[in-house]
Scaffold this active site. Structure first.
Site, PDB file in Angstrom:
ATOM      1  N   LYS A   1      -4.925  -3.063  -1.968  1.00 37.51           N
ATOM      2  CA  LYS A   1      -4.579  -4.050  -1.423  1.00 37.51           C
ATOM      3  C   LYS A   1      -2.941  -4.051  -2.819  1.00 37.51           C
ATOM      4  O   LYS A   1      -2.875  -4.465  -3.538  1.00 37.51           O
ATOM      5  CB  LYS A   1      -5.237  -5.317  -2.327  1.00 37.51           C
ATOM      6  CG  LYS A   1      -4.747  -7.336  -2.273  1.00 37.51           C
ATOM      7  CD  LYS A   1      -5.808  -7.949  -2.045  1.00 37.51           C
ATOM      8  CE  LYS A   1      -6.816  -8.141  -3.453  1.00 37.51           C
ATOM      9  NZ  LYS A   1      -5.193  -8.437  -4.608  1.00 37.51           N
TER      10      LYS A   1
ATOM     11  N   ASP B   1      -7.553  -6.639  -9.701  1.00 37.41           N
ATOM     12  CA  ASP B   1      -6.863  -6.502 -11.139  1.00 37.41           C
ATOM     13  C   ASP B   1      -7.611  -7.577 -12.397  1.00 37.41           C
ATOM     14  O   ASP B   1      -7.617  -7.672 -13.445  1.00 37.41           O
ATOM     15  CB  ASP B   1      -5.438  -6.239 -11.084  1.00 37.41           C
ATOM     16  CG  ASP B   1      -5.616  -7.068 -10.492  1.00 37.41           C
ATOM     17  OD1 ASP B   1      -4.991  -7.711  -9.619  1.00 37.41           O
ATOM     18  OD2 ASP B   1      -3.425  -7.384 -10.334  1.00 37.41           O
ATOM     19  N   SER B   2      -8.449  -8.385 -11.536  1.00 39.84           N
ATOM     20  CA  SER B   2      -9.004  -9.737 -11.589  1.00 39.84           C
ATOM     21  C   SER B   2     -10.377  -9.606 -13.712  1.00 39.84           C
ATOM     22  O   SER B   2     -10.383  -9.825 -13.875  1.00 39.84           O
ATOM     23  CB  SER B   2     -10.147 -10.401 -11.002  1.00 39.84           C
ATOM     24  OG  SER B   2     -10.818  -9.720 -10.706  1.00 39.84           O
TER      25      SER B   2
ATOM     26  N   GLU C   1      -4.637 -16.855  -1.263  1.00 41.15           N
ATOM     27  CA  GLU C   1      -5.162 -17.699  -1.950  1.00 41.15           C
ATOM     28  C   GLU C   1      -4.327 -18.488  -2.617  1.00 41.15           C
ATOM     29  O   GLU C   1      -3.695 -19.053  -2.847  1.00 41.15           O
ATOM     30  CB  GLU C   1      -5.528 -16.611  -3.904  1.00 41.15           C
ATOM     31  CG  GLU C   1      -5.499 -17.714  -4.633  1.00 41.15           C
ATOM     32  CD  GLU C   1      -6.425 -16.462  -6.120  1.00 41.15           C
ATOM     33  OE1 GLU C   1      -5.546 -14.991  -5.882  1.00 41.15           O
ATOM     34  OE2 GLU C   1      -6.419 -16.664  -6.679  1.00 41.15           O
TER      35      GLU C   1
ATOM     36  N   ASP D   1      -7.002  -2.949  -6.263  1.00 38.71           N
ATOM     37  CA  ASP D   1      -5.657  -3.360  -6.388  1.00 38.71           C
ATOM     38  C   ASP D   1      -4.863  -3.155  -7.105  1.00 38.71           C
ATOM     39  O   ASP D   1      -4.625  -1.655  -7.398  1.00 38.71           O
ATOM     40  CB  ASP D   1      -5.537  -5.079  -7.562  1.00 38.71           C
ATOM     41  CG  ASP D   1      -5.900  -6.252  -6.727  1.00 38.71           C
ATOM     42  OD1 ASP D   1      -5.338  -6.505  -5.555  1.00 38.71           O
ATOM     43  OD2 ASP D   1      -6.632  -6.698  -7.422  1.00 38.71           O
TER      44      ASP D   1
ATOM     45  N   GLU E   1       0.373  -7.351  -3.978  1.00 36.42           N
ATOM     46  CA  GLU E   1       0.307  -8.869  -3.752  1.00 36.42           C
ATOM     47  C   GLU E   1       1.958  -9.082  -3.931  1.00 36.42           C
ATOM     48  O   GLU E   1       2.738  -7.900  -4.358  1.00 36.42           O
ATOM     49  CB  GLU E   1      -0.264  -9.428  -5.609  1.00 36.42           C
ATOM     50  CG  GLU E   1      -0.756  -9.329  -5.860  1.00 36.42           C
ATOM     51  CD  GLU E   1      -1.182  -9.954  -6.973  1.00 36.42           C
ATOM     52  OE1 GLU E   1       0.105 -10.766  -7.997  1.00 36.42           O
ATOM     53  OE2 GLU E   1      -2.499 -10.140  -7.750  1.00 36.42           O
TER      54      GLU E   1
END
Ligand code: KIV
Length: 283
Positions: free
Chosen positions: A113, A44-45, A182, A83, A115
């Site tokens: 993914k 989602d960057s 990260e 994401d 978070e």
């Protein structure tokens, strides 16, 4: 069949590092796969590097789906992980299942993914039990940037170290097939890698993880001038693109492009029939 979790486990057991990189569209997926990356992350960057947002928070499921479809069209062998965007893993299990299902059924992603740690263990478990491969993401979790107070290093003090160790183990136990770690100290990343049996992929987590991931635009030098200290620029693609674009604009204005080699002409007989060969500008 392309890269699966088994492929990753085998490579890690043989001491081979996993190369993961973000990809957001068809050409970047093709290039990253050709370069040999085992995992393509539709991160989602993309909210920041593709859509121009200040953070990943505004990214929607529709945005993720759109880009995941493009990436899976370009990747034939690499594992594509997408994401789950902001908040979805914190809504109901049904919401998380539906969103992950969409990314897999329509986007054709291998898995998703998520978070977070303790707060979303139930979702990781539910997704895994539904047959959805889940990659965890701990340490600096960019979707929580506002709450973290910026993009800051995580796991520096003893309580934070202990919490991350426990959450990493819990994410594995909940069923995750891999974990992204990260922006944490190398020593902590090593310990987590040692105690987990799933592959741990680091970004700003030092040298001892099972693999590395970077944002494509950072590693290729396609973003702005600033990048985090843990990023290495392997190319200056942004600059190369700028030089090409400047030259194009210059040649259009100077009327050196298009030149004869880029021009399409009518056939002689058509020219004669239409204009008797007497039209200015058409020789
Ligand atoms: O969105 C993303 O690109 C990521 C990587 C930084 C791991 O989550």
């Amino acid at each position: 069949m392309g890269v699966t979790r088994k492929t990753l486990e085998k490579k890690v057991s043989q001491g081979e590092k996993i190369a993961m990189v973000t990809a957001y569209d068809y050409p970047t997926a093709k290039l990253a796969e050709e370069a040999g990356a085992e995992i393509l992350l539709v991160g989602d960057s993309l909210g920041m590097v593709i859509l121009g947002y200040e953070s990943t928070i505004p990214v929607t499921l529709e945005d993720m789906l759109h880009h995941t479809k493009a990436v899976t069209r370009g990747a034939k062998q690499s594992m594509v992980v997408a994401d789950l965007p902001f908040l979805i893993a914190h809504l109901s299990t049904v919401e998380a299942l539906k969103a992950a299902g969409k990314l897999m059924q329509e986007g054709l992603a291998y898995g998703v993914k998520l978070e977070g740690g303790d707060a979303i263990l139930d979702k990781i478990k539910a997704l895994t039990e539904a047959g959805i491969p889940v990659m965890g993401h701990l340490g600096l979790t960019p979707q929580s940037v506002n709450q973290l107070g910026g993009y800051v290093i995580q796991g520096r003090e003893e309580p934070a170290v202990k919490k991350l160790l426990m959450e990493a183990k819990a994410v594995e136990e909940a069923g995750a097939f891999a974990l992204v770690l990260e922006c944490v100290p190398e020593e902590l990343a090593k310990e987590i890698t040692d105690i987990l049996s799933i592959p741990v992929i680091g970004i700003g987590a030092g040298r001892n993880t099972d693999g590395q991931v970077l944002v494509l635009h950072d590693l290729l030098g396609m973003g702005g001038d600033w990048s985090p200290s843990f990023v290495k620029r392997f190319a200056s693609v942004g600059n190369t693109m700028l030089v090409g674009l400047q030259q194009y604009v210059q040649e259009v204005k100077g009327q050196t492009f298009p030149s004869e080699e880029h021009v399409i002409h009518l056939k002689e007989e058509v020219k004669l029939a239409l204009y008797g060969g007497r039209v200015d500008g058409i020789s």
